[in-house]
Scaffold this motif. Structure first.
Motif, PDB file in Angstrom:
ATOM      1  N   ALA A 182       0.822  -1.213   0.000  1.00 17.97           N
ATOM      2  CA  ALA A 182       0.000   0.000   0.000  1.00 17.97           C
ATOM      3  C   ALA A 182       0.850   1.254   0.000  1.00 17.97           C
ATOM      4  O   ALA A 182       2.001   1.260   0.448  1.00 17.97           O
ATOM      5  CB  ALA A 182      -0.931  -0.007   1.206  1.00 17.97           C
ATOM      6  N   LEU A 183       0.243   2.338  -0.488  1.00 15.53           N
ATOM      7  CA  LEU A 183       0.918   3.635  -0.492  1.00 15.53           C
ATOM      8  C   LEU A 183       1.179   4.102   0.936  1.00 15.53           C
ATOM      9  O   LEU A 183       2.257   4.610   1.249  1.00 15.53           O
ATOM     10  CB  LEU A 183       0.047   4.659  -1.219  1.00 15.53           C
ATOM     11  CG  LEU A 183       0.506   6.125  -1.149  1.00 15.53           C
ATOM     12  CD1 LEU A 183       1.820   6.289  -1.896  1.00 15.53           C
ATOM     13  CD2 LEU A 183      -0.570   7.050  -1.711  1.00 15.53           C
ATOM     14  N   LEU A 184       0.179   3.951   1.813  1.00 13.24           N
ATOM     15  CA  LEU A 184       0.301   4.345   3.217  1.00 13.24           C
ATOM     16  C   LEU A 184       0.407   3.104   4.080  1.00 13.24           C
ATOM     17  O   LEU A 184      -0.347   2.140   3.886  1.00 13.24           O
ATOM     18  CB  LEU A 184      -0.915   5.175   3.651  1.00 13.24           C
ATOM     19  CG  LEU A 184      -1.162   6.480   2.902  1.00 13.24           C
ATOM     20  CD1 LEU A 184      -2.428   7.142   3.430  1.00 13.24           C
ATOM     21  CD2 LEU A 184       0.020   7.418   3.032  1.00 13.24           C
ATOM     22  N   GLN A 185       1.325   3.139   5.045  1.00 18.27           N
ATOM     23  CA  GLN A 185       1.510   2.004   5.937  1.00 18.27           C
ATOM     24  C   GLN A 185       1.361   2.456   7.383  1.00 18.27           C
ATOM     25  O   GLN A 185       1.955   3.458   7.791  1.00 18.27           O
ATOM     26  CB  GLN A 185       2.901   1.384   5.732  1.00 18.27           C
ATOM     27  CG  GLN A 185       3.125   0.767   4.357  1.00 18.27           C
ATOM     28  CD  GLN A 185       2.447  -0.577   4.206  1.00 18.27           C
ATOM     29  OE1 GLN A 185       2.089  -1.225   5.195  1.00 18.27           O
ATOM     30  NE2 GLN A 185       2.260  -1.013   2.966  1.00 18.27           N
ATOM     31  N   ALA A 186       0.565   1.715   8.152  1.00 16.99           N
ATOM     32  CA  ALA A 186       0.359   2.006   9.574  1.00 16.99           C
ATOM     33  C   ALA A 186       1.265   1.112  10.407  1.00 16.99           C
ATOM     34  O   ALA A 186       1.338  -0.099  10.171  1.00 16.99           O
ATOM     35  CB  ALA A 186      -1.102   1.774   9.952  1.00 16.99           C
ATOM     36  N   LEU A 193       4.041   6.897  27.210  1.00 14.23           N
ATOM     37  CA  LEU A 193       2.682   7.341  27.516  1.00 14.23           C
ATOM     38  C   LEU A 193       1.628   6.506  26.817  1.00 14.23           C
ATOM     39  O   LEU A 193       0.467   6.901  26.729  1.00 14.23           O
ATOM     40  CB  LEU A 193       2.500   8.818  27.133  1.00 14.23           C
ATOM     41  CG  LEU A 193       3.373   9.811  27.887  1.00 14.23           C
ATOM     42  CD1 LEU A 193       2.966  11.237  27.540  1.00 14.23           C
ATOM     43  CD2 LEU A 193       3.278   9.596  29.392  1.00 14.23           C
ATOM     44  N   GLY A 194       2.020   5.346  26.318  1.00 17.21           N
ATOM     45  CA  GLY A 194       1.062   4.483  25.666  1.00 17.21           C
ATOM     46  C   GLY A 194       1.384   4.286  24.194  1.00 17.21           C
ATOM     47  O   GLY A 194       2.188   5.010  23.600  1.00 17.21           O
ATOM     48  N   THR A 195       0.728   3.309  23.609  1.00 12.99           N
ATOM     49  CA  THR A 195       0.972   2.967  22.214  1.00 12.99           C
ATOM     50  C   THR A 195       0.455   4.050  21.280  1.00 12.99           C
ATOM     51  O   THR A 195      -0.622   4.609  21.490  1.00 12.99           O
ATOM     52  CB  THR A 195       0.288   1.636  21.888  1.00 12.99           C
ATOM     53  OG1 THR A 195       0.877   0.612  22.701  1.00 12.99           O
ATOM     54  CG2 THR A 195       0.466   1.268  20.430  1.00 12.99           C
ATOM     55  N   MET A 196       1.233   4.322  20.234  1.00  9.30           N
ATOM     56  CA  MET A 196       0.811   5.259  19.197  1.00  9.30           C
ATOM     57  C   MET A 196       0.785   4.534  17.851  1.00  9.30           C
ATOM     58  O   MET A 196       1.517   3.560  17.645  1.00  9.30           O
ATOM     59  CB  MET A 196       1.749   6.462  19.119  1.00  9.30           C
ATOM     60  CG  MET A 196       1.866   7.241  20.411  1.00  9.30           C
ATOM     61  SD  MET A 196       2.775   8.813  20.241  1.00  9.30           S
ATOM     62  CE  MET A 196       1.485   9.866  19.543  1.00  9.30           C
ATOM     63  N   ILE A 197      -0.071   5.003  16.966  1.00 10.62           N
ATOM     64  CA  ILE A 197      -0.120   4.491  15.603  1.00 10.62           C
ATOM     65  C   ILE A 197       0.373   5.581  14.674  1.00 10.62           C
ATOM     66  O   ILE A 197      -0.100   6.728  14.736  1.00 10.62           O
ATOM     67  CB  ILE A 197      -1.543   4.037  15.228  1.00 10.62           C
ATOM     68  CG1 ILE A 197      -1.878   2.752  15.995  1.00 10.62           C
ATOM     69  CG2 ILE A 197      -1.672   3.804  13.731  1.00 10.62           C
ATOM     70  CD1 ILE A 197      -3.255   2.205  15.722  1.00 10.62           C
ATOM     71  N   ALA A 198       1.338   5.226  13.833  1.00  8.92           N
ATOM     72  CA  ALA A 198       1.912   6.175  12.879  1.00  8.92           C
ATOM     73  C   ALA A 198       1.646   5.686  11.467  1.00  8.92           C
ATOM     74  O   ALA A 198       1.897   4.514  11.148  1.00  8.92           O
ATOM     75  CB  ALA A 198       3.422   6.315  13.105  1.00  8.92           C
ATOM     76  N   VAL A 199       1.145   6.570  10.611  1.00 10.84           N
ATOM     77  CA  VAL A 199       0.883   6.246   9.209  1.00 10.84           C
ATOM     78  C   VAL A 199       1.803   7.112   8.356  1.00 10.84           C
ATOM     79  O   VAL A 199       1.782   8.346   8.462  1.00 10.84           O
ATOM     80  CB  VAL A 199      -0.586   6.495   8.834  1.00 10.84           C
ATOM     81  CG1 VAL A 199      -0.810   6.192   7.346  1.00 10.84           C
ATOM     82  CG2 VAL A 199      -1.513   5.637   9.687  1.00 10.84           C
TER      83      VAL A 199
END
Length: 350
Positions: A182-186, A193-199
Motif C-alpha cells: 500500500a501507499l500508506l503504511q500504519a 505514555l502508551g501505544t501510538m499508531i503512525a501512518v
C-alpha cells in the motif's frame, strides 16, 4: 471530581508530615519560589505564610506556579492510584492474556471500582485497555507479513469475526480490506505514555495518534479514502526516523522533530498547525493567543476546532494550548497525557 480540600492548617500539617493520603489530591504552591509541589515532596518545607494550597495541577498552573523538579507533581494522577498502578504492572507483565472480570475478582479487586478508576484516568476501562494490548500483538503479526488467521490467534481472539470487528473499531477497516504494498503504511509504536499508531508513505508522516484515542478510527478511515484504499500495515523508512526522534523526545535529549509531514487540512487549518509548531517546548499558549499569532484575533473558536482536528500528535503540539484561564482544557489523548507532555517539555527550557 476534585478532592474537597480541608482547612489550611490541616493541609500544612500534611505537608510537614508528607502524608501520602494527599498525594495527587492536593498541591502546595510556594509563593517565595513560584514552584508547586505534591504534599509528599522531599524538599525543605516552606513557611506557612508562603504556602497556597490547590486541589489540582490546573489550578496551580493558572495561578502562575511551575512544577517542582523533585516531586514531579504533573506526573499522571493515575500513578497515585494503587489499583491502577497494580493493574498496569500486571498488564505489562502479561500483554497477551485475556483478562476478564473474574480475574479481577480472584485477585481481590472490585470490578466496578476498577472500571471507574480506569475510566476516570484514561477514558477507557481496564478490560478495554487489555483488549487493545492484545490487538497490538495481532497488528504486529500483520505488519510482519503474517496471515489474518495468525494475527487473530496471536491476539488471543477465539473467532475470526470478533477479531475483524475489534480490528475495524481500531483501524476503521477490517484486516481483509488492507492493501498489500500500500501507499500508506500504519505501524504500531510503543511510547512511555502508551501505544501510538503512525501512518507514513515512503517520504512523510500522515498521522500520529495514541491508539486509544476515540477519533482514531474516523481519522484512519479518511486516510483510507484519501489514499483510494491504499492503506496497509507495515513499516517504512520514515517509521524508523520517527522512532528515533520520539525516543530522543521522551528521554529528554531533544524536542526537535524533523520528519517531513503530509498535512491534510484547509489553508486556515494548516496556518493554525504551523502556529502551534512555533510555540517553544515548555511554553503554553491560549486559543486567543494562537488566533492573534495568525492574524485572526476573533477566530478563537475556529482555532480551537483546527486544534482538535490535528492528526499528528506531539509534532504538531496541540497539547501546548490551554484555556484562557490557564486551565488544562480538553485533549484527545487524555488530560493526564497533556499534563505529562507539558512536564516532559519543561526540561527543555533549562
Amino acid at each position: 471530581m476534585l478532592f474537597p480540600l480541608p482547612d489550611t492548617e490541616t493541609l500544612y500539617r500534611a505537608l510537614l508530615d508528607r502524608d501520602p493520603a494527599y498525594d495527587g489530591r492536593a498541591y502546595v504552591g510556594v509563593t517565595s519560589t513560584g514552584i508547586f509541589c505534591r504534599l509528599t515532596c522531599p524538599a525543605r518545607k516552606p513557611k506557612p505564610e508562603n504556602c497556597r494550597f490547590f486541589a489540582s495541577v490546573a489550578e496551580c498552573m493558572s495561578a502562575g506556579f511551575r512544577a517542582c523538579l523533585k516531586c514531579h507533581p504533573m506526573a499522571p494522577a493515575a500513578e497515585a492510584d494503587p489499583i491502577v498502578a497494580a493493574l498496569l504492572k500486571l498488564l505489562a507483565d502479561r500483554p497477551g492474556y485475556r483478562w476478564g472480570e473474574q480475574d479481577l475478582e480472584r485477585m481481590g479487586f472490585d470490578p466496578s471500582t476498577v472500571r471507574r478508576s480506569f475510566k476516570r484516568h484514561f477514558g477507557i476501562t481496564f478490560l478495554e485497555m487489555a483488549r487493545l494490548e492484545r490487538l497490538r500483538l495481532g497488528f504486529e503479526t500483520l505488519g510482519d507479513g503474517g496471515r489474518v488467521i495468525d494475527a487473530q490467534q496471536d491476539a488471543g481472539f477465539e473467532s475470526p469475526s470478533a477479531f475483524r470487528s475489534a480490528f475495524s473499531r481500531l483501524i476503521g477497516q477490517p484486516p481483509g480490506r488492507l492493501a498489500e504494498n500500500a501507499l500508506l503504511q500504519a505501524h504500531w509504536l510503543p511510547t512511555p505514555l502508551g501505544t501510538m499508531i503512525a501512518v507514513t508513505d515512503e517520504r512523510a508522516l500522515h498521522l500520529l495518534e495514541f491508539a486509544d484515542r476515540k477519533a482514531l478510527p474516523g481519522e484512519l478511515k479518511k486516510l483510507f479514502e484519501l489514499s483510494r484504499c491504499s492503506l496497509g500495515v507495515g513499516r517504512l523508512a520514515p517509521h524508523a526516523v520517527l522512532e528515533t526522534q520520539l525516543d530522543a523526545y521522551f528521554t529528554g535529549r531533544s524536542p526537535d522533530f524533523t520528519i517531513p509531514l503530509a498535512l491534510h487540512g484547509s489553508d486556515f487549518t494548516r496556518s493554525v498547525w504551523e502556529a502551534l509548531r512555533q510555540i517553544p517546548p515548555g511554553a503554553v499558549r491560549s486559543y486567543g493567543e494562537v488566533a492573534s499569532a495568525i492574524g485572526r484575533p476573533s477566530a478563537t473558536r475556529a482555532v480551537a476546532r483546527a486544534n482538535g482536528a490535528n492528526q499528528i500528535a506531539l509534532i504538531i503540539p496541540c497539547h501546548r494550548v490551554i484555556g484562557a484561564d490557564g486551565s488544562l482544557t480538553g485533549y484527545g489523548g487524555g488530560l493526564w497525557r497533556k499534563q505529562k507532555l507539558i512536564e516532559i517539555e519543561r526540561q527543555f527550557t533549562r
